[in-house]
Design a protein around this motif. Structure first.
Motif, PDB file in Angstrom:
ATOM      1  N   PHE A 168       0.831  -1.204   0.000  1.00  0.00           N
ATOM      2  CA  PHE A 168       0.000   0.000   0.000  1.00  0.00           C
ATOM      3  C   PHE A 168       0.868   1.257   0.000  1.00  0.00           C
ATOM      4  O   PHE A 168       0.626   2.193  -0.769  1.00  0.00           O
ATOM      5  CB  PHE A 168      -0.950  -0.005   1.204  1.00  0.00           C
ATOM      6  N   ALA A 169       1.885   1.287   0.855  1.00  0.00           N
ATOM      7  CA  ALA A 169       2.786   2.445   0.921  1.00  0.00           C
ATOM      8  C   ALA A 169       3.501   2.646  -0.416  1.00  0.00           C
ATOM      9  O   ALA A 169       3.697   3.779  -0.864  1.00  0.00           O
ATOM     10  CB  ALA A 169       3.796   2.269   2.052  1.00  0.00           C
ATOM     11  N   PHE A 170       3.867   1.556  -1.065  1.00  0.00           N
ATOM     12  CA  PHE A 170       4.537   1.660  -2.362  1.00  0.00           C
ATOM     13  C   PHE A 170       3.607   2.256  -3.419  1.00  0.00           C
ATOM     14  O   PHE A 170       4.026   3.074  -4.239  1.00  0.00           O
ATOM     15  CB  PHE A 170       5.042   0.286  -2.812  1.00  0.00           C
ATOM     16  N   ILE A 171       2.339   1.870  -3.405  1.00  0.00           N
ATOM     17  CA  ILE A 171       1.367   2.431  -4.350  1.00  0.00           C
ATOM     18  C   ILE A 171       1.225   3.930  -4.124  1.00  0.00           C
ATOM     19  O   ILE A 171       1.231   4.719  -5.085  1.00  0.00           O
ATOM     20  CB  ILE A 171       0.006   1.703  -4.232  1.00  0.00           C
ATOM     21  N   VAL A 172       1.141   4.342  -2.865  1.00  0.00           N
ATOM     22  CA  VAL A 172       1.048   5.772  -2.550  1.00  0.00           C
ATOM     23  C   VAL A 172       2.307   6.499  -3.036  1.00  0.00           C
ATOM     24  O   VAL A 172       2.233   7.583  -3.624  1.00  0.00           O
ATOM     25  CB  VAL A 172       0.822   5.990  -1.037  1.00  0.00           C
ATOM     26  N   TYR A 173       3.469   5.903  -2.822  1.00  0.00           N
ATOM     27  CA  TYR A 173       4.737   6.479  -3.272  1.00  0.00           C
ATOM     28  C   TYR A 173       4.755   6.618  -4.795  1.00  0.00           C
ATOM     29  O   TYR A 173       5.133   7.661  -5.330  1.00  0.00           O
ATOM     30  CB  TYR A 173       5.892   5.595  -2.787  1.00  0.00           C
ATOM     31  N   ASP A 174       4.329   5.581  -5.483  1.00  0.00           N
ATOM     32  CA  ASP A 174       4.294   5.616  -6.947  1.00  0.00           C
ATOM     33  C   ASP A 174       3.389   6.754  -7.436  1.00  0.00           C
ATOM     34  O   ASP A 174       3.758   7.496  -8.354  1.00  0.00           O
ATOM     35  CB  ASP A 174       3.803   4.275  -7.492  1.00  0.00           C
ATOM     36  N   LEU A 175       2.232   6.892  -6.843  1.00  0.00           N
ATOM     37  CA  LEU A 175       1.301   7.957  -7.234  1.00  0.00           C
ATOM     38  C   LEU A 175       1.862   9.339  -6.882  1.00  0.00           C
ATOM     39  O   LEU A 175       1.674  10.302  -7.632  1.00  0.00           O
ATOM     40  CB  LEU A 175      -0.066   7.736  -6.585  1.00  0.00           C
ATOM     41  N   ALA A 176       2.556   9.444  -5.762  1.00  0.00           N
ATOM     42  CA  ALA A 176       3.163  10.725  -5.371  1.00  0.00           C
ATOM     43  C   ALA A 176       4.268  11.129  -6.342  1.00  0.00           C
ATOM     44  O   ALA A 176       4.468  12.331  -6.591  1.00  0.00           O
ATOM     45  CB  ALA A 176       3.712  10.634  -3.950  1.00  0.00           C
ATOM     46  N   LEU A 177       4.966  10.157  -6.893  1.00  0.00           N
ATOM     47  CA  LEU A 177       6.036  10.464  -7.858  1.00  0.00           C
ATOM     48  C   LEU A 177       5.502  11.210  -9.078  1.00  0.00           C
ATOM     49  O   LEU A 177       6.199  12.045  -9.655  1.00  0.00           O
ATOM     50  CB  LEU A 177       6.757   9.188  -8.298  1.00  0.00           C
ATOM     51  N   VAL A 178       4.266  10.936  -9.462  1.00  0.00           N
ATOM     52  CA  VAL A 178       3.661  11.643 -10.595  1.00  0.00           C
ATOM     53  C   VAL A 178       3.602  13.134 -10.288  1.00  0.00           C
ATOM     54  O   VAL A 178       3.981  13.972 -11.113  1.00  0.00           O
ATOM     55  CB  VAL A 178       2.253  11.079 -10.905  1.00  0.00           C
ATOM     56  N   LYS A 179       3.136  13.487  -9.103  1.00  0.00           N
ATOM     57  CA  LYS A 179       3.022  14.900  -8.702  1.00  0.00           C
ATOM     58  C   LYS A 179       4.396  15.533  -8.535  1.00  0.00           C
ATOM     59  O   LYS A 179       4.603  16.689  -8.915  1.00  0.00           O
ATOM     60  CB  LYS A 179       2.235  15.021  -7.393  1.00  0.00           C
ATOM     61  N   ILE A 180       5.321  14.786  -7.991  1.00  0.00           N
ATOM     62  CA  ILE A 180       6.674  15.310  -7.786  1.00  0.00           C
ATOM     63  C   ILE A 180       7.337  15.611  -9.131  1.00  0.00           C
ATOM     64  O   ILE A 180       8.028  16.618  -9.290  1.00  0.00           O
ATOM     65  CB  ILE A 180       7.508  14.328  -6.940  1.00  0.00           C
ATOM     66  N   ARG A 181       7.129  14.763 -10.109  1.00  0.00           N
ATOM     67  CA  ARG A 181       7.677  15.009 -11.452  1.00  0.00           C
ATOM     68  C   ARG A 181       7.093  16.285 -12.048  1.00  0.00           C
ATOM     69  O   ARG A 181       7.808  17.061 -12.683  1.00  0.00           O
ATOM     70  CB  ARG A 181       7.410  13.831 -12.365  1.00  0.00           C
TER      71      ARG A 181
END
Length: 180
Positions: free
Chosen positions: A151-164
């Motif tokens: 679950f934490a990894f999915i949140v991290y993956d989705l956050a990377l979109v915004k960070i990019r």
């Protein structure tokens, strides 16, 4: 300043910042996962401004430095085995057109990386505190940890979109100018 010079300077600055975050994270008990995640995010622009190979070279250098200077070996291994390179390969995984296969590939990278890392920690190069922690835990608790990690990894993956997006539209123009 010449564009190539800025890129080289950017590479050095981001690699140095990633190393500092890893070192400082090793001093904070709660930073076991956050420091590698932040350090990995800092290396992503290196792959963007040069190429994936340059980003992975920066990851290798930060990985080696982290392994030898960071007191928290688990944190160093989390960076080495997953969070250091994942932001750079995420773009390749995002190009998989079928969302189900894309997420299956991402979760396979995560779960396989975590499995290999903790297998090394527990069986090949045992880290006493972690071996003790795992041996005193029930199978149900460990399964819950795996689910929470996914679950934490999915949140991290989705956050990377915004960070990019922040990098592309806010930070990159400040470094390279608006005309780029």
């Amino acid at each position: 300043m010449h564009s190539q010079t800025r890129r080289v300077a950017l590479c050095g600055v981001f690699a140095a910042l990633a190393t500092v975050i890893m070192f400082l994270g090793g001093m904070l008990p709660l930073a076991t996962f956050t420091a590698p995640a932040l350090a990995g995010i800092l290396l992503w622009p290196v792959a963007l401004e040069f190429n994936l190979q340059s980003g992975l070279m920066a990851w290798a250098v930060v990985s080696a430095l982290s392994f030898f200077v960071v007191p928290d070996k688990e944190m160093s291994l989390i960076f080495i085995f997953l969070l250091g390179y994942y932001p750079m390969i995420k773009g390749k995984l995002d190009k998989i057109h079928k969302k189900a296969i894309q997420w299956l590939a991402k979760m396979t990278v995560f779960d396989l990386s975590v499995f290999v890392m903790y297998s090394l920690i527990l069986f090949v190069f045992p880290i006493g505190e972690i071996v003790e922690e795992f041996s005193g835990s029930s199978h149900l608790f460990l399964a819950g940890l795996v689910l929470l990690g996914n679950f934490a990894f999915i949140v991290y993956d989705l956050a990377l979109v915004k960070i990019r997006l922040v990098y592309y539209y806010r930070l990159r123009p400040m470094v390279f100018g608006r005309g780029r």
